[in-house]
Design a protein around this motif. Structure first.
Motif, PDB file in Angstrom:
ATOM      1  N   GLU A 162       0.831  -1.207   0.000  1.00  0.00           N
ATOM      2  CA  GLU A 162       0.000   0.000   0.000  1.00  0.00           C
ATOM      3  C   GLU A 162       0.862   1.253   0.000  1.00  0.00           C
ATOM      4  N   GLU A 163       1.929   1.243   0.794  1.00  0.00           N
ATOM      5  CA  GLU A 163       2.805   2.408   0.888  1.00  0.00           C
ATOM      6  C   GLU A 163       3.578   2.661  -0.397  1.00  0.00           C
ATOM      7  N   THR A 164       3.792   1.612  -1.197  1.00  0.00           N
ATOM      8  CA  THR A 164       4.545   1.760  -2.448  1.00  0.00           C
ATOM      9  C   THR A 164       3.635   1.855  -3.670  1.00  0.00           C
ATOM     10  N   GLY A 165       2.336   2.096  -3.435  1.00  0.00           N
ATOM     11  CA  GLY A 165       1.467   2.468  -4.538  1.00  0.00           C
ATOM     12  C   GLY A 165       0.456   1.463  -5.020  1.00  0.00           C
ATOM     13  N   ALA A 166       0.321   0.303  -4.352  1.00  0.00           N
ATOM     14  CA  ALA A 166      -0.690  -0.661  -4.796  1.00  0.00           C
ATOM     15  C   ALA A 166      -2.080  -0.050  -4.682  1.00  0.00           C
ATOM     16  N   GLU A 167      -2.912  -0.310  -5.699  1.00  0.00           N
ATOM     17  CA  GLU A 167      -4.264   0.251  -5.713  1.00  0.00           C
ATOM     18  C   GLU A 167      -5.319  -0.769  -5.310  1.00  0.00           C
ATOM     19  N   PHE A 168      -5.008  -2.027  -5.397  1.00  0.00           N
ATOM     20  CA  PHE A 168      -5.816  -3.070  -4.771  1.00  0.00           C
ATOM     21  C   PHE A 168      -4.915  -4.290  -4.574  1.00  0.00           C
ATOM     22  N   LEU A 169      -5.359  -5.224  -3.724  1.00  0.00           N
ATOM     23  CA  LEU A 169      -4.583  -6.415  -3.405  1.00  0.00           C
ATOM     24  C   LEU A 169      -5.239  -7.637  -4.037  1.00  0.00           C
ATOM     25  N   LEU A 170      -4.435  -8.402  -4.763  1.00  0.00           N
ATOM     26  CA  LEU A 170      -4.855  -9.687  -5.334  1.00  0.00           C
ATOM     27  C   LEU A 170      -4.005 -10.759  -4.664  1.00  0.00           C
ATOM     28  N   ILE A 171      -4.619 -11.563  -3.804  1.00  0.00           N
ATOM     29  CA  ILE A 171      -3.878 -12.512  -2.966  1.00  0.00           C
ATOM     30  C   ILE A 171      -4.131 -13.925  -3.465  1.00  0.00           C
ATOM     31  N   PRO A 172      -3.138 -14.545  -4.135  1.00  0.00           N
ATOM     32  CA  PRO A 172      -3.308 -15.919  -4.619  1.00  0.00           C
ATOM     33  C   PRO A 172      -3.025 -16.921  -3.492  1.00  0.00           C
ATOM     34  N   ASN A 173      -3.875 -17.927  -3.389  1.00  0.00           N
ATOM     35  CA  ASN A 173      -3.782 -18.858  -2.263  1.00  0.00           C
ATOM     36  C   ASN A 173      -3.800 -20.314  -2.694  1.00  0.00           C
ATOM     37  N   GLY A 174      -3.085 -21.122  -1.904  1.00  0.00           N
ATOM     38  CA  GLY A 174      -3.274 -22.559  -1.883  1.00  0.00           C
ATOM     39  C   GLY A 174      -3.617 -22.898  -0.446  1.00  0.00           C
ATOM     40  N   SER A 175      -4.848 -22.623  -0.058  1.00  0.00           N
ATOM     41  CA  SER A 175      -5.270 -22.720   1.343  1.00  0.00           C
ATOM     42  C   SER A 175      -6.188 -23.914   1.526  1.00  0.00           C
ATOM     43  N   PRO A 176      -5.717 -24.973   2.205  1.00  0.00           N
ATOM     44  CA  PRO A 176      -6.542 -26.169   2.349  1.00  0.00           C
ATOM     45  C   PRO A 176      -7.602 -26.013   3.443  1.00  0.00           C
ATOM     46  N   TYR A 177      -8.611 -26.826   3.309  1.00  0.00           N
ATOM     47  CA  TYR A 177      -9.768 -26.806   4.207  1.00  0.00           C
ATOM     48  C   TYR A 177      -9.424 -27.331   5.589  1.00  0.00           C
ATOM     49  N   TYR A 178      -9.965 -26.730   6.587  1.00  0.00           N
ATOM     50  CA  TYR A 178     -10.321 -27.393   7.836  1.00  0.00           C
ATOM     51  C   TYR A 178     -11.615 -26.763   8.324  1.00  0.00           C
ATOM     52  N   GLN A 209      -5.665 -33.058  -2.793  1.00  0.00           N
ATOM     53  CA  GLN A 209      -4.287 -33.486  -2.986  1.00  0.00           C
ATOM     54  C   GLN A 209      -3.887 -34.325  -1.781  1.00  0.00           C
ATOM     55  N   ASP A 210      -3.801 -35.634  -1.976  1.00  0.00           N
ATOM     56  CA  ASP A 210      -3.530 -36.566  -0.877  1.00  0.00           C
ATOM     57  C   ASP A 210      -4.569 -36.374   0.228  1.00  0.00           C
ATOM     58  N   ASP A 211      -4.151 -35.905   1.407  1.00  0.00           N
ATOM     59  CA  ASP A 211      -5.110 -35.737   2.499  1.00  0.00           C
ATOM     60  C   ASP A 211      -5.765 -34.361   2.510  1.00  0.00           C
ATOM     61  N   GLN A 212      -5.257 -33.431   1.715  1.00  0.00           N
ATOM     62  CA  GLN A 212      -5.717 -32.043   1.786  1.00  0.00           C
ATOM     63  C   GLN A 212      -6.769 -31.748   0.723  1.00  0.00           C
ATOM     64  N   MET A 213      -7.755 -30.931   1.106  1.00  0.00           N
ATOM     65  CA  MET A 213      -8.772 -30.477   0.171  1.00  0.00           C
ATOM     66  C   MET A 213      -8.731 -28.954   0.112  1.00  0.00           C
ATOM     67  N   PHE A 214      -8.466 -28.434  -1.063  1.00  0.00           N
ATOM     68  CA  PHE A 214      -8.499 -26.986  -1.280  1.00  0.00           C
ATOM     69  C   PHE A 214      -9.931 -26.631  -1.678  1.00  0.00           C
ATOM     70  N   ASP A 215     -10.554 -25.808  -0.876  1.00  0.00           N
ATOM     71  CA  ASP A 215     -12.001 -25.653  -0.956  1.00  0.00           C
ATOM     72  C   ASP A 215     -12.464 -24.411  -1.704  1.00  0.00           C
ATOM     73  N   GLY A 216     -11.555 -23.693  -2.352  1.00  0.00           N
ATOM     74  CA  GLY A 216     -11.986 -22.532  -3.121  1.00  0.00           C
ATOM     75  C   GLY A 216     -12.579 -21.459  -2.229  1.00  0.00           C
ATOM     76  N   GLY A 217     -13.812 -21.043  -2.544  1.00  0.00           N
ATOM     77  CA  GLY A 217     -14.454 -20.015  -1.737  1.00  0.00           C
ATOM     78  C   GLY A 217     -13.870 -18.630  -1.953  1.00  0.00           C
TER      79      GLY A 217
END
Length: 552
Positions: A162-178, A209-217
């Motif tokens: 934000e301090e260096t000029g970003a106008e919005f944040l796009l955060i890419p994730n590989g976040s598995p479910y719990y 992926q194996d035991d992990q489920m990436f749930d989107g959302g």
């Protein structure tokens, strides 16, 4: 200066190691974005390799091939919107988790992950080097900041952007479910939005992926944390998001807000989708399982039918002389209600042959656990023989309560390739059966209505390895056992914590002892769907040889 910016959000399901296949998915999403007039098409973290790659990504030939695939993708997607994709990146002899911005036929910008998670299922500190705090990248005259997954959970990366000029944040994730993780994600992203005053796009992948489920959302927040868009959980989808420039900065145009199911439905869907993807990604199409007439095998059969279709599920009843008529009737009723193939294969003759073979060695010794376990191991042998012969993957059916205290026979009922209920305590298994009987969703391939008759759920649990056996002969009743396990395993609590919660100290100590001496069994157990932050495998790693016991 442009007053409108369109981002195509690709919530997709990559396959670990399928570099060409993942690149094809990315290019297809890019083509959809191009047709929709997007300025940027965005994919999740480490999409080109699939996620979680564990140590595979450290192999030089693999991460070099992944980087080459991204470079080829940049050339293929030169004429149209920019493409943002997660992948490995080597710079200065160090390997990074990177977010790569492809534009005009080349890798025009890259963001390097700064905060590397080193807990639960992640070991990124041993795999990647931490990237420096960096600034935004530009698409046209719009500046975008992309904290990568864990970076979005810390305020310093977003603050620097934000301090260096970003106008919005796009955060890419590989976040598995719990269970209930969406609340945790939302709280962190609201904090980033409030702190920076910027719109926040939280883009997550889907798939098992194996035991992990990436749930989107995937979701989008406007400054202050107001929800502008909510993509569905578990489903692959591509959505076009518009942002408009206002006197107060960029704002996301409100879009569809998908309904988020409750935790019972999400847990059940995780088991279904995890099995479905595990089969697809390992090359199997059919499963079999031992159907005992009990609640655990019944819910696994339901999950399997919902995941794969009844025509791809074989249930096998393997009775001994200790198997009750009630169990025979219940097992057949479950198989019939689900519509799957049902085989009846008595083990008494084989058990007698094994007993006779061992008789000279066991002469003079009383029958006991060894003889009981012969039944379980004989069932495992027969089921694995069928698996080999028919090319069907064997499912195991031990719940988390049994897995925790070792109430399972290694090389017997633990034999198999996947366990959908490995992270579900017995008390939740009962309730999940009741939930499935009254709920049906379009993503379920099984029939509507009652598929597990009440007697299966309500009768006292038993392994039926001896006359009149009940689980409660060997273990505390499941409500008490599960509550103690929740303290000792899920909360990492102590014996004193169990006593403070009202449980008998001797019972808690016995449960603790069973947990520790069963570690070798879990070390050799099949993977299974992760439902909690303390699932057995990567979430909880204990030594097998261990004499420590809580002295409190």
């Amino acid at each position: 200066m442009a007053d409108r910016f369109r981002v195509t959000l690709a919530q997709l399901n990559p396959v670990v190691g399928d570099l060409a296949g993942n690149a094809a998915l990315a290019q297809s999403a890019w083509e959809q974005g191009r047709e929709a007039g997007a300025d940027l098409v965005a994919l999740p973290e480490m999409f080109i390799t699939g996620y979680n790659t564990q140590d595979l990504v450290m192999k030089p030939v693999f991460h070099q091939a992944a980087m080459a695939e991204v470079e080829a993708l940049a050339v293929a997607c030169a004429d149209g919107p920019a493409l943002a994709i997660g992948g490995p990146w080597v710079e200065g002899g160090k390997l990074y988790n990177a977010y790569l911005i492809l534009r005009d036929g080349k890798i025009a910008s890259r963001c390097l992950k700064h905060h590397l998670p080193n807990e639960t299922v992640f070991d990124e500190v041993r795999i990647f080097a931490p990237g420096p705090l960096g600034g935004p990248y530009a698409i046209g005259d719009t500046r975008i900041g992309s904290p990568i997954c864990e970076d979005g959970w810390h305020e310093d990366v977003a603050e620097m952007l934000e301090e260096t000029g970003a106008e919005f944040l796009l955060i890419p994730n590989g976040s598995p479910y719990y269970r209930n993780k969406m609340d945790v994600r939302l709280n962190h992203m609201v904090a980033r939005s409030v702190e920076t005053g910027l719109p926040v796009i939280y883009l997550n992948m889907v798939g098992g992926q194996d035991d992990q489920m990436f749930d989107g959302g995937t979701f989008v927040l406007n400054p202050g944390g107001a929800l502008a868009l909510q993509m569905p959980v578990f489903d692959e989808c591509v959505t076009h998001l518009d942002l408009e420039r206002t006197p107060d900065g960029w704002r996301a145009v409100e879009g569809e807000k998908s309904h988020l199911p409750d935790e019972w439905e999400q847990d059940y869907r995780v088991m279904v989708e995890s099995l479905r993807d595990y089969m697809r990604k390992t090359g199997f199409s059919k499963v079999l399982l031992g159907l005992s007439g009990g609640v655990d095998s019944a819910i696994v059969a339901a999950v399997a039918v919902d995941a794969l279709g009844a025509e791809n599920v074989r249930c096998v009843m393997l009775p001994s002389e200790f198997t009750s008529q009630e169990s025979l009737d219940d097992a057949e009723a479950v198989a019939k209600a689900l519509g799957c193939h049902y085989d009846y294969l008595p083990i008494s003759e084989g058990r007698s042959a094994i007993a006779n073979t061992l008789a000279p060695l066991f002469a003079g010794l009383e029958d006991g656990l060894a003889e009981e376990n012969i039944q379980s191991r004989l069932r495992g042998l027969l089921l694995m023989a069928m698996s080999n012969k028919f090319g069907e993957m064997l499912l195991t059916t031990g719940n988390k309560s049994e897995v925790a205290v070792g109430y399972a026979t290694i090389y017997g009922d633990m034999a198999g390739g996947y366990n959908p209920i490995k992270d579900m305590y017995k008390t939740r298994v009962f309730e999940t059966c009741r939930w499935r009987n009254v709920n049906h969703r379009p993503w379920m391939m099984g029939p509507e209505g009652e598929v597990i008759r009440p007697n299966v759920i309500d009768k006292p649990p038993t392994a039926e390895l001896r006359e009149d056996q009940k689980d409660s002969d060997s273990l505390p009743d499941y409500p008490e056992l599960d509550a103690i396990l929740d303290i000792l395993v899920d909360q990492d609590g102590s014996i004193a914590d169990c006593v403070a919660a009202g449980f008998d100290r001797d019972v808690a100590k016995r449960v603790e002892h069973l947990i520790y001496i069963s570690e070798y069994k879990r070390f050799q157990s099949a993977p299974g769907a992760r439902l909690t932050p303390r699932a057995f495998w990567l979430d909880r790693r204990y030594p097998i040889a261990n004499r420590w016991r809580d002295p409190s």
